[in-house]
Every structure is written in structure tokens, then in C-alpha cells.
Design an enzyme around this catalytic site. Structure first.
Site, PDB file in Angstrom:
ATOM      1  N   LYS A 151     -19.268  19.309   2.614  1.00  0.00           N
ATOM      2  CA  LYS A 151     -18.562  19.500   4.052  1.00  0.00           C
ATOM      3  C   LYS A 151     -18.905  18.188   5.061  1.00  0.00           C
ATOM      4  O   LYS A 151     -19.835  18.169   5.298  1.00  0.00           O
ATOM      5  CB  LYS A 151     -18.870  20.675   4.784  1.00  0.00           C
ATOM      6  CG  LYS A 151     -17.977  20.840   5.805  1.00  0.00           C
ATOM      7  CD  LYS A 151     -16.507  21.290   5.663  1.00  0.00           C
ATOM      8  CE  LYS A 151     -15.533  21.617   6.797  1.00  0.00           C
ATOM      9  NZ  LYS A 151     -14.161  21.858   6.437  1.00  0.00           N
ATOM     10  N   SER A 211       0.688  -1.039  -0.010  1.00  0.00           N
ATOM     11  CA  SER A 211      -0.036   0.062   0.074  1.00  0.00           C
ATOM     12  C   SER A 211       0.926   1.104  -0.104  1.00  0.00           C
ATOM     13  O   SER A 211       1.712   1.531  -0.773  1.00  0.00           O
ATOM     14  CB  SER A 211      -0.802  -0.090   1.272  1.00  0.00           C
ATOM     15  OG  SER A 211      -2.116   0.809   1.049  1.00  0.00           O
TER      16      SER A 211
END
Length: 374
Positions: free
Chosen positions: A220, A166
Site C-alpha cells: 500500500k 503516448s
């Protein structure tokens, strides 16, 4: 800034053929351990290159050692630049020497030193070990390695003995072309992204608690800890994860162009053992870091290990302090600072586990809730 380290590095670069075996020259923050081969060890003037080993092992999910990595890379780039200028100056002096012509006369050969191509004078071997973590932090760590790779006079070799998955692979693929090595049973790959968080909205409602969330901007904090989960919020978070994944794949292809045709196949989040990773192009060679370094020593090359010198104990932690009341106050201030820093790191790790960040207008995290992890 680190004059002792500068002096140690310069001595090794110019005179390392005379450095005793395993001698450590310490500076204020780090030192260089020199390991030489047998009697066949040539001087730097013969090999015209030195090799430095850097350890990047045990990296956590937020790469808390980022400042150390940034500092070491900057130090090596600065020293290599000084040495390049030194070589170019010497070459310029040689080119300016008078040479006798066929007619018995002398002429001056003038060449500008800065027009000469850089000679590969440094090899940096990075011993990498990391299972990944935050996309933002590991992306920055990968760019630190890119600073070394982008210097034409530096060859970056990355050795993976255990794991570079990763985010770890995001760093590993920044080696110079053909210079990514892995042990047979090392785990590499995992080119994927995961975003996760907790939501207790329904649990709070079951207890008669009504959570209220106020947003300035529809995107948001699409999914938070206490707010209601909506289809729009889920789609937004998934879109963020997909964008990060695409950026990850572009990063790998840019670093290893040979993987362009197979990137969609290998970027599924799966992992490979080193022996299998060679076949899909994730690594270039099967070998351990010990074997690779030993090969270089047997060839007579000198290997330097960049080390970090431990800090002296603080006053409040049982160590000594500078004489007088000012020294005690200084030690107490530094100790309080260290405790506060450790507390901040602990809270940050706890926050990563929960996958939640409190909504605030001054936060720079686009999601403020879900952290992309690679």
C-alpha cells in the site's frame, strides 16, 4: 433522451441530398453541419453511406471531456443501429415482393432481415490531437473509439494533424485497419510509461520533523510524499510501470497486428514524425484531415460534422434565468454545482502535477501515490 438530435440525424441520413450547403441542424446538445460537393452529389440511397466528423482535439491529461466522448459515441451507435434496421426492413420488403417465374406464376421470396450481413453505412472521421496523460483515462477513451470500430457497419478513420503521442497514440491506433492517417510533420508514437512523485522525507527530518506513515498491506502506497523511500518501494513502483508498459504494447499489437514483429523496437518511448512513422508502421498514410475530407467532398459525398452546442449562461454568471423565484433558485443551484465541479477539476490537475494522492482506505488507485502517465 435527445429527441431533437435524433430528428436532426434522421433527416440528414434520409434526406441529406436536399440539405442546403453548410446548414446546421441543432439539437439540445449538438448539431450536424452538412457540407456537400458539387452537382455530382448523389443521395444516400446511391452512396449507401454517410460520413461524420468528430473532433477530439486539445484533450488534457485526464480527458476531462470523457463524458462528451462517451455520449457522442453512444448517440452515433444508437442512430446507426436504427438506420441498419431501417435498411434491413426495406430489403426484407423487397425480398418479399412477388416475382414472376418462367411459367408465368408468382412466388414469394422470403429472407430473414436479421440474417443479412451489416452494410457499411457510416464512416466516422476522428480529428485527434493529444500529447497523452493518465494511462487509466486514456485507456478508457481508447475503448470508446473501440466501440465504434467493433461495429461492422462503421468505418473509423483517425486523422492526426499535429500530435497523437503516448496516450494520444493509444487512442489513435484504434482506427479501423488501414485507416490511421497523419500529416507529414505530425508527432506520433511515444509508446512508453512514466511514473513520478515527490518525496520530502529527508527535508522534513532536516527540519526536525519526524513523518509517520501507517500501512495496511505491505504494497500500500510504496512511495509517498512524506514516507521513507526504500528499495522495496522503488522496486514495486518500477514493477507497476513495467506492467503498464507491457499492457500498452499489447493494446497496440491487438489494434494493429502488423506491428507485432516491431513493437519492441518502436515501443521505446521515442516519437516519430508522420513521414517517418509510415515506414515503421505507426500510421497507414500521409495526409492531412483537410485533404482527406476534401477528397470525399470532390467525389460527391456528403460530410456531416458532429458539434457540441454551447450551454446557455447561468444566472450568477450574467445570463438570464427562468421566471419567478423557483427559476432563480434553480439557476443558483446549477451555478454552485458548476463552480464546485470546476474546483474539483482544478484540484485534480494540481494533484497530478504533484503526483501524490492522500492515503485513504476507500481509494481505488492501486498505488495511491504514483500515477502512471503515458
Amino acid at each position: 433522451r435527445y429527441s431533437k438530435d435524433d430528428n436532426a440525424f434522421r433527416k440528414v441520413m434520409e434526406l441529406h441530398s436536399k440539405v442546403p450547403r453548410s446548414k446546421l441542424m441543432k439539437g439540445k446538445f449538438r448539431g450536424f453541419a452538412s457540407h456537400k460537393g458539387a452537382d455530382t452529389t448523389p443521395s444516400l440511397s446511391a452512396t449507401n453511406r454517410t460520413t461524420i466528423v468528430m473532433e477530439m482535439k486539445g484533450l488534457d491529461s485526464s480527458v476531462s471531456s470523457m463524458e462528451v466522448i462517451r455520449d457522442q459515441v453512444s448517440f452515433l451507435l444508437h442512430q446507426n443501429d436504427l438506420y441498419q434496421k431501417h435498411l434491413q426492413l426495406n430489403q426484407s420488403v423487397e425480398d418479399d415482393c412477388l416475382t414472376e417465374t418462367k411459367d408465368g406464376y408468382h412466388e414469394n421470396k422470403e429472407l430473414e432481415a436479421d440474417t443479412k450481413p451489416n452494410v457499411e453505412t457510416m464512416e466516422v472521421i476522428i480529428l485527434l490531437e493529444s500529447p497523452g496523460g493518465s494511462a487509466t483515462d486514456y485507456g478508457l477513451a481508447a475503448q470508446q473509439i473501440a466501440r465504434l470500430r467493433n461495429d461492422p457497419s462503421i468505418r473509423v478513420v483517425i486523422c492526426v494533424d499535429k500530435v497523437a503521442a503516448s496516450g494520444g497514440y493509444m487512442m489513435a491506433c484504434m482506427s479501423s485497419p488501414g485507416c490511421l492517417y497523419a500529416a507529414p510533420f505530425a508527432v506520433v508514437g511515444s509508446i512508453g510509461v512514466i511514473g513520478q512523485t515527490l518525496n520530502i522525507h529527508k527535508s522534513l527530518q532536516n527540519w526536525g520533523v519526524q513523518p509517520l506513515v501507517f500501512r495496511g498491506g505491505k504494497d500500500k502506497s510504496p512511495i509517498g510524499l512524506v514516507g521513507e523511500v526504500t528499495k522495496e518501494g522503488l522496486a514495486k513502483v518500477q514493477d507497476m510501470v513495467d506492467k503498464t508498459h507491457r499492457a500498452f504494447k499489447r493494446h497496440v499489437v491487438n489494434a494493429r497486428p502488423g506491428m507485432e514483429a516491431t513493437i519492441d523496437k518502436v515501443a521505446s518511448g521515442d516519437v516519430w514524425l508522420g513521414s517517418d512513422a509510415v515506414e515503421v508502421g505507426l500510421v497507414d498514410k500521409i495526409t492531412t484531415s483537410d485533404e482527406y475530407i476534401m477528397e470525399k467532398i470532390q467525389k460527391g459525398e456528403t460530410i456531416l460534422r458532429l458539434t457540441t452546442c454551447p450551454k446557455k449562461p447561468r444566472f450568477l454568471l450574467g445570463g438570464g434565468h427562468r421566471g419567478g423565484f423557483p427559476g432563480i433558485v434553480h439557476s443558483m443551484e446549477r451555478s454552485v454545482f458548476d463552480v464546485a465541479r470546476e474546483l474539483g477539476l482544478t484540484l485534480k490537475k494540481a494533484n497530478e502535477i504533484l503526483g501524490y494522492v492522500h492515503v485513504s482506505s476507500d481509494s481505488i488507485d492501486p498505488s495511491n501515490v504514483v500515477h502512471a502517465r503515458i
